[in-house]
Design a protein around this motif. Structure first.
Motif, PDB file in Angstrom:
ATOM      1  N   ASP A   1      39.813 -64.152  11.106  1.00 44.20           N
ATOM      2  CA  ASP A   1      39.117 -63.019  10.500  1.00 44.20           C
ATOM      3  C   ASP A   1      37.890 -63.496   9.715  1.00 44.20           C
ATOM      4  N   CYS A   2      38.047 -64.595   8.986  1.00 42.89           N
ATOM      5  CA  CYS A   2      36.904 -65.174   8.265  1.00 42.89           C
ATOM      6  C   CYS A   2      35.833 -65.648   9.244  1.00 42.89           C
ATOM      7  N   ASN A   3      36.258 -66.219  10.341  1.00 41.09           N
ATOM      8  CA  ASN A   3      35.284 -66.712  11.318  1.00 41.09           C
ATOM      9  C   ASN A   3      34.462 -65.559  11.902  1.00 41.09           C
ATOM     10  N   ARG A   4      35.128 -64.418  12.118  1.00 39.25           N
ATOM     11  CA  ARG A   4      34.393 -63.250  12.602  1.00 39.25           C
ATOM     12  C   ARG A   4      33.334 -62.801  11.595  1.00 39.25           C
ATOM     13  N   LEU A  33      31.606 -67.966  -2.445  1.00 39.54           N
ATOM     14  CA  LEU A  33      32.983 -67.601  -2.788  1.00 39.54           C
ATOM     15  C   LEU A  33      33.155 -66.095  -2.876  1.00 39.54           C
ATOM     16  N   ASP A  34      32.143 -65.406  -3.380  1.00 47.10           N
ATOM     17  CA  ASP A  34      32.203 -63.943  -3.427  1.00 47.10           C
ATOM     18  C   ASP A  34      32.376 -63.357  -2.024  1.00 47.10           C
ATOM     19  N   GLU A  35      31.629 -63.889  -1.067  1.00 47.78           N
ATOM     20  CA  GLU A  35      31.723 -63.423   0.326  1.00 47.78           C
ATOM     21  C   GLU A  35      33.126 -63.683   0.877  1.00 47.78           C
ATOM     22  N   PHE A  36      33.640 -64.889   0.617  1.00 50.03           N
ATOM     23  CA  PHE A  36      34.978 -65.255   1.082  1.00 50.03           C
ATOM     24  C   PHE A  36      36.032 -64.341   0.471  1.00 50.03           C
ATOM     25  N   ILE A  37      35.980 -64.157  -0.833  1.00 47.44           N
ATOM     26  CA  ILE A  37      36.959 -63.314  -1.541  1.00 47.44           C
ATOM     27  C   ILE A  37      36.917 -61.881  -1.023  1.00 47.44           C
ATOM     28  N   GLN A  38      35.727 -61.388  -0.757  1.00 50.76           N
ATOM     29  CA  GLN A  38      35.579 -60.024  -0.241  1.00 50.76           C
ATOM     30  C   GLN A  38      36.244 -59.869   1.124  1.00 50.76           C
ATOM     31  N   VAL A  39      36.045 -60.850   1.994  1.00 52.59           N
ATOM     32  CA  VAL A  39      36.656 -60.810   3.327  1.00 52.59           C
ATOM     33  C   VAL A  39      38.178 -60.875   3.225  1.00 52.59           C
ATOM     34  N   VAL A  40      38.689 -61.770   2.397  1.00 48.62           N
ATOM     35  CA  VAL A  40      40.136 -61.895   2.231  1.00 48.62           C
ATOM     36  C   VAL A  40      40.720 -60.599   1.683  1.00 48.62           C
ATOM     37  N   ASP A  41      40.082 -60.057   0.670  1.00 48.73           N
ATOM     38  CA  ASP A  41      40.561 -58.814   0.058  1.00 48.73           C
ATOM     39  C   ASP A  41      40.591 -57.669   1.079  1.00 48.73           C
TER      40      ASP A  41
END
Length: 376
Positions: free
Chosen positions: A306-309, A358-366
């Motif tokens: 999902d992160c890779n997408r 990190l903000d981008e990563f956290i947003q995707v995970v959330d």
């Protein structure tokens, strides 16, 4: 792409690329050749050995270059064992070691060695009381990594080496995830052998660096080999070694600032983790460059895709273990349940990682966790 997988490989430094190109043009000779082109190439390698001796605070005549750190681990372990008394057949280690070490230990077990894997606590810290009880005059070798690849646990290598030295036992340490990130002083630690990797610090892939204390007896794995005092067969990759050395020099000079930067990123990440996501390791003692996270109800492989997408690169554990349980062995050793271990992901920082990343990563995970929950 936002790159959060530097523990697998770091972006190559521009200076290292330039050094490679220059050395490839000027030092193209074979270091084993007796003509001037060979001598010029050999001079480059001698200079690089001296610098690596300074980086690690060791004698330069104990520095060897290999095709990668996995090979360096295997050669160093076997070379030291070949020099030990035949009556010593026990090896002391932990199950948090890199895949290249664990596979070597598995092979050695088939060859008659007894492998004592010392337990670690839930933060990945080795049980020092159990370690001290395990080492004896019958121990052939202690193998203890500096920094774990999955969650960044830092082991007390110096203390372990001092205990082993009481019984005349050498200690081998994989310092791949620590060199250039944490202070390293191999001589003061009393470590017999250590291994680094160029591509973890912005150097090229295909270059491993091994140190074997020249005062300790070891025997070559390859009978009849003349290259590098018999440590490794094959023509030396001079441009790769030069490039790796430049990358190491820069990493060492930046190390204090890099560590402080990684600590700030770690603090920011932990303060903004989505609800239900748990961080592994003890924040006050682990390496801040590596962050192991356990998701509440989503498998790590699913989150990685999902992160890779979303064009964010993360991992589910050590790259060398992909297809072989990934971080499962490390998580199980720390007492994590198998179901939780399958929900593991890892992110890791380099000098250009930012809080915006990190903000981008956290947003995707959330978003992914919420979407998964709503689909149930």
């Amino acid at each position: 792409m936002i790159y959060l997988d530097s523990a697998a490989t770091a972006p190559m430094r521009k200076e290292a690329i330039a050094a490679y190109a220059e050395a490839a043009e000027k030092a193209f000779g074979n270091t084993q050749s007796l003509h001037d082109a060979g001598s010029a190439a050999a001079d480059y390698v001698v200079s690089c050995r001296k610098l690596w001796g300074q980086f690690l605070n060791v004698r330069s005549d104990g520095i060897y270059f290999t095709g990668n750190a996995s090979e360096a681990n295997q050669l160093a372990i076997r070379s030291l064992l070949n020099g030990r008394p035949t009556t010593c057949r026990q090896i002391v280690s932990t199950k948090l070691e890199h895949a290249s070490v664990l596979s070597t230990l598995h092979e050695l077990e088939k060859q008659g060695y007894t492998i004592d894997y010392i337990e670690v606590d839930r933060f990945g810290q080795v049980d020092m009381k159990a370690f001290e009880q395990a080492v004896s005059e019958k121990t052939a070798l202690v193998v203890m990594q500096l920094v774990n690849s999955e969650m960044g646990a830092v082991q007390p290598v110096k203390e372990c080496a001092q205990i082993a030295k009481r019984f005349g036992v050498p200690l081998h340490s994989d310092i791949v995830q620590g060199f250039g990130k944490l202070p390293v002083d191999i001589t003061s630690w009393g470590v017999a052998s250590a291994v680094c990797s160029a591509h973890k610090i912005g150097g090229p892939k295909g270059v491993g660096i091994a140190y074997l204390d020249p005062s300790i007896h070891w025997q070559s794995v390859y009978e009849g080999t003349t290259h590098q005092n018999g440590f490794r067969a094959g023509t030396i990759d001079v441009p790769g070694i030069v490039s790796a050395t430049i990358a190491a020099k820069l990493a060492i000079s930046e190390q204090p600032n890099s560590y402080e930067h990684a600590q700030k990123l770690q603090d920011y990440l932990l303060a903004h983790l989505p609800e239900g996501v748990a961080a592994t390791g003890e924040v006050t003692t682990k390496s801040p460059f590596i962050q192991g996270l356990i998701l509440p109800h989503v498998e790590g492989q699913w989150m990685m895709l999902d992160c890779n997408r979303a064009q964010i690169a993360i991992s589910t554990g050590t790259a060398c273990k992909i297809g072989y349980g990934e971080a499962m062995s490390a998580m199980l050793a720390m007492g994590t349940e198998p179901d939780a271990a399958r929900k593991f992901i890892r992110i890791s920082f380099h000098r250009e990682t930012s809080t915006r990343d990190l903000d981008e990563f956290i947003q995707v995970v959330d978003h992914s966790l919420a979407e998964f929950t709503s689909s149930l």
